[in-house]
Design an enzyme around this catalytic site. Structure first.
Site, PDB file in Angstrom:
ATOM      1  N   HIS A 186      44.080  33.367 -19.823  1.00  0.00           N
ATOM      2  CA  HIS A 186      42.840  33.301 -20.530  1.00  0.00           C
ATOM      3  C   HIS A 186      41.748  34.053 -20.143  1.00  0.00           C
ATOM      4  O   HIS A 186      41.485  34.134 -18.652  1.00  0.00           O
ATOM      5  CB  HIS A 186      42.200  31.703 -20.960  1.00  0.00           C
ATOM      6  CG  HIS A 186      42.024  30.808 -19.736  1.00  0.00           C
ATOM      7  ND1 HIS A 186      40.708  30.896 -19.045  1.00  0.00           N
ATOM      8  CD2 HIS A 186      42.608  29.925 -19.148  1.00  0.00           C
ATOM      9  CE1 HIS A 186      40.718  30.237 -18.130  1.00  0.00           C
ATOM     10  NE2 HIS A 186      41.776  29.571 -17.925  1.00  0.00           N
TER      11      HIS A 186
ATOM     12  N   GLU B 229      39.443  29.175 -23.633  1.00  0.00           N
ATOM     13  CA  GLU B 229      40.228  28.208 -23.183  1.00  0.00           C
ATOM     14  C   GLU B 229      39.488  27.060 -22.610  1.00  0.00           C
ATOM     15  O   GLU B 229      39.736  25.944 -22.823  1.00  0.00           O
ATOM     16  CB  GLU B 229      41.365  28.560 -22.172  1.00  0.00           C
ATOM     17  CG  GLU B 229      42.159  27.656 -21.664  1.00  0.00           C
ATOM     18  CD  GLU B 229      42.042  26.601 -20.742  1.00  0.00           C
ATOM     19  OE1 GLU B 229      42.737  25.672 -20.437  1.00  0.00           O
ATOM     20  OE2 GLU B 229      40.912  26.870 -19.981  1.00  0.00           O
ATOM     21  N   GLU B 230      38.564  27.227 -21.826  1.00  0.00           N
ATOM     22  CA  GLU B 230      38.103  26.146 -20.894  1.00  0.00           C
ATOM     23  C   GLU B 230      36.995  25.241 -21.609  1.00  0.00           C
ATOM     24  O   GLU B 230      36.942  23.986 -21.485  1.00  0.00           O
ATOM     25  CB  GLU B 230      36.705  26.915 -19.918  1.00  0.00           C
ATOM     26  CG  GLU B 230      37.634  27.930 -19.170  1.00  0.00           C
ATOM     27  CD  GLU B 230      38.445  27.014 -17.830  1.00  0.00           C
ATOM     28  OE1 GLU B 230      38.467  25.582 -17.997  1.00  0.00           O
ATOM     29  OE2 GLU B 230      38.870  27.619 -16.848  1.00  0.00           O
TER      30      GLU B 230
ATOM     31  N   ASP C  50      48.345  30.255 -15.957  1.00  0.00           N
ATOM     32  CA  ASP C  50      46.946  29.862 -15.776  1.00  0.00           C
ATOM     33  C   ASP C  50      46.633  28.765 -14.820  1.00  0.00           C
ATOM     34  O   ASP C  50      46.453  27.379 -14.896  1.00  0.00           O
ATOM     35  CB  ASP C  50      46.416  29.197 -17.014  1.00  0.00           C
ATOM     36  CG  ASP C  50      44.982  28.615 -17.012  1.00  0.00           C
ATOM     37  OD1 ASP C  50      44.247  28.866 -16.126  1.00  0.00           O
ATOM     38  OD2 ASP C  50      44.651  27.867 -17.853  1.00  0.00           O
TER      39      ASP C  50
HETATM   40 ZN   LIG Z   1      42.253  27.781 -16.628  1.00  0.00          ZN
END
Ligand SMILES: [Zn+2]
Length: 487
Positions: free
Chosen positions: A296, A342-343, A370
């Site tokens: 990401h 993503e976060e 990740d």
């Molecule tokens: Zn991450």
């Protein structure tokens, strides 16, 4: 049949099976003996994937790639100026890596900003607090919020408290995360970060603070995503650094009422434009079959986003850059996806699964990087049970890197969840998470946390597996239905 075909394409030779995979000693023994009047030893069977593995270890540019992302874009939370700079960086870097059809696919992302924030214990004795609002939290409305604190030792414990005692208070969730190599302590502790605020709001709390979900003893709070139950009032939520959480706990245990003051400038703006950045290495024979490597592009706002997930971006980009330089293209398409957001909600991953719905059946295997920059130690797989021999054949290629196959089920990565729900098989190259959660989501997520040798080992593993999976015709099947619904 599949298995034999895969071994052939991987150059493993018929004698190689999962139980007789090359060990670090046997693979290095291919070097010529020091005095060789006798006939040379037969060479170890070496295919292009093995050669690639060694080449990546020798010449990986992954470290430089993370550095260039960090320096060009800085923190890159969805919607921020850094997130736009990161998209430009991604497009440029994937083109330089020699990929085809490099593009930015639009994604609507949430846009949350931290603003100024501070907090303190005001009674029984004054102490400033090192804290950070959780991503998505509301602020305190331009003024300080002060209230007495009530302790909850777990998410479940909040439901056992008397609502009359919670009403008007700040709930302090004191949940400890365990340090483990596989990072599994995170999953056990993190639920309180996501759901703690609404569970407390239901009982009338005015705010929550949590012990940071982390394993360090630095005065650096760990932020992370949270979500509100739409039916309940939205109350501010922040993480305390672990030493501050320990202090708060000691004061509560001492028995006198403890009061906190919080001032959080966090706010959510209208959704913003973001993008998944994608590049392909088009397959030479079956381009409609895709091996996806994900990472990401976004990061939290507090640090530089070097280990989360600059390192992962570099691992997947360098893997494909190295494969692009080989004289022969793999049969299947290799695709890098640098996911947006993503976060703070997985908008990029969800959008990818929708935008590429027509191609999902062509996704033969997916891997995500990740989990920082530390060395990989284990492989795992989740797909058709009949595909385990194919998984073991891939795993055998990375055993010389000190990576062992495991029977445990792969978890993919957060960005792969929408694909896994559709049955796309995944393979994990699990990295050592012993120290990862000392730094994760903190201001200390910087280049200084990355060891180049370890990052190069992970990159070599991803490149090797990606190359072999795309060069063979192994059928990894689909994740069985009953496994999909668990995710
Ligand atoms: Zn991450």
């Amino acid at each position: 049949m599949q298995r034999r075909a895969l071994f052939f394409l991987l150059g493993l030779g018929a004698c190689t099976s999962s139980s007789a995979a090359p060990s670090p000693t046997t693979t290095t023994s291919a070097a010529a003996p020091p005095s060789s009047t006798a006939a040379p030893l037969p060479a170890e069977p070496k295919g292009p994937s093995q050669a690639l593995r060694e080449e990546v270890r020798r010449s990986s540019r992954a470290y430089e790639t993370v550095r260039s992302l960090v320096d060009a874009a800085g923190p890159r939370l969805a919607g921020s100026p850094g997130s736009h700079a990161a998209v430009a960086w991604g497009l440029r870097t994937l083109r330089e890596a020699g990929l085809d059809d490099v593009r930015a696919e639009p994604v609507k992302v949430p846009h949350w900003e931290r603003g100024e924030e501070s907090g303190a214990i005001v009674a029984p004795s004054p102490h400033p607090l090192a804290l950070a609002a959780l991503g998505g939290s509301v602020g305190t409305g331009g003024k300080a919020l002060e209230a007495e604190v009530i302790l909850a030792e777990s998410l479940a414990a909040i439901d056992t408290l008397d609502p009359a005692k919670v009403k008007g208070k700040i709930v302090f969730y004191d949940v400890r995360m365990e340090r483990r190599r596989d990072g599994s302590g995170y999953g056990e502790a993190v639920g309180v970060r996501g759901a703690g605020a609404s569970r407390a709001a239901k009982l009338g709390a005015v705010a929550v603070v949590i012990r940071s979900i982390g394993t360090d003893h630095a005065r650096t709070p760990h932020t992370g995503g949270m979500r509100y139950d739409a039916a309940l009032p939205k109350i501010p939520a922040a993480a305390l650094s672990i030493p501050d959480a320990e202090l708060l706990r000691r004061l509560i245990d001492a028995g006198e009422p403890v009061r906190l003051r919080l001032s959080l400038g966090a706010k959510t703006l209208p959704d913003a434009e973001g993008a998944n950045v994608i590049g392909d290495l088009r397959g030479s024979r079956v381009p409609s079959q895709i091996v996806l490597l994900g990472a990401h592009l976004d990061s939290w706002d507090l640090g530089h986003g070097a280990i989360d997930d600059g390192a992962g971006c570099a691992v997947v980009i360098e893997s494909l850059r190295q494969i692009a330089r080989l004289p022969e293209r793999p049969a299947r398409t290799l695709r890098v996806v640098l996911f947006a957001n993503e976060e703070n909600g997985l908008a990029g991953a969800k959008t990818y699964a929708k935008t590429h719905a027509a191609e999902i059946d062509g996704h033969v295997l997916a891997l995500e990087a990740d989990f920082g920059a530390a060395r990989a130690f284990e492989t795992r797989f989740l797909g058709a049970p009949s595909a385990r021999p194919a998984f073991h054949a891939l795993s055998a290629l990375v055993r010389p890197l000190g990576i062992e196959p495991s029977d445990g089920e792969a978890e993919g990565g957060a960005d792969l969840t929408p694909l896994m729900a559709l049955g796309v098989p995944v393979m994990d190259l699990r990295q050592d998470g012993t120290a990862y959660f000392d730094i994760h989501h903190t201001a200390n997520d910087t280049m200084e946390q990355i060891d180049k040798v370890e990052l190069d080992q992970v990159t070599a593993a991803f490149a090797t597996v990606a190359h072999a999976a795309a060069s063979g015709d192994a059928d990894f099947g689909r994740i069985p239905e009953e496994e999909r619904t668990r995710r």
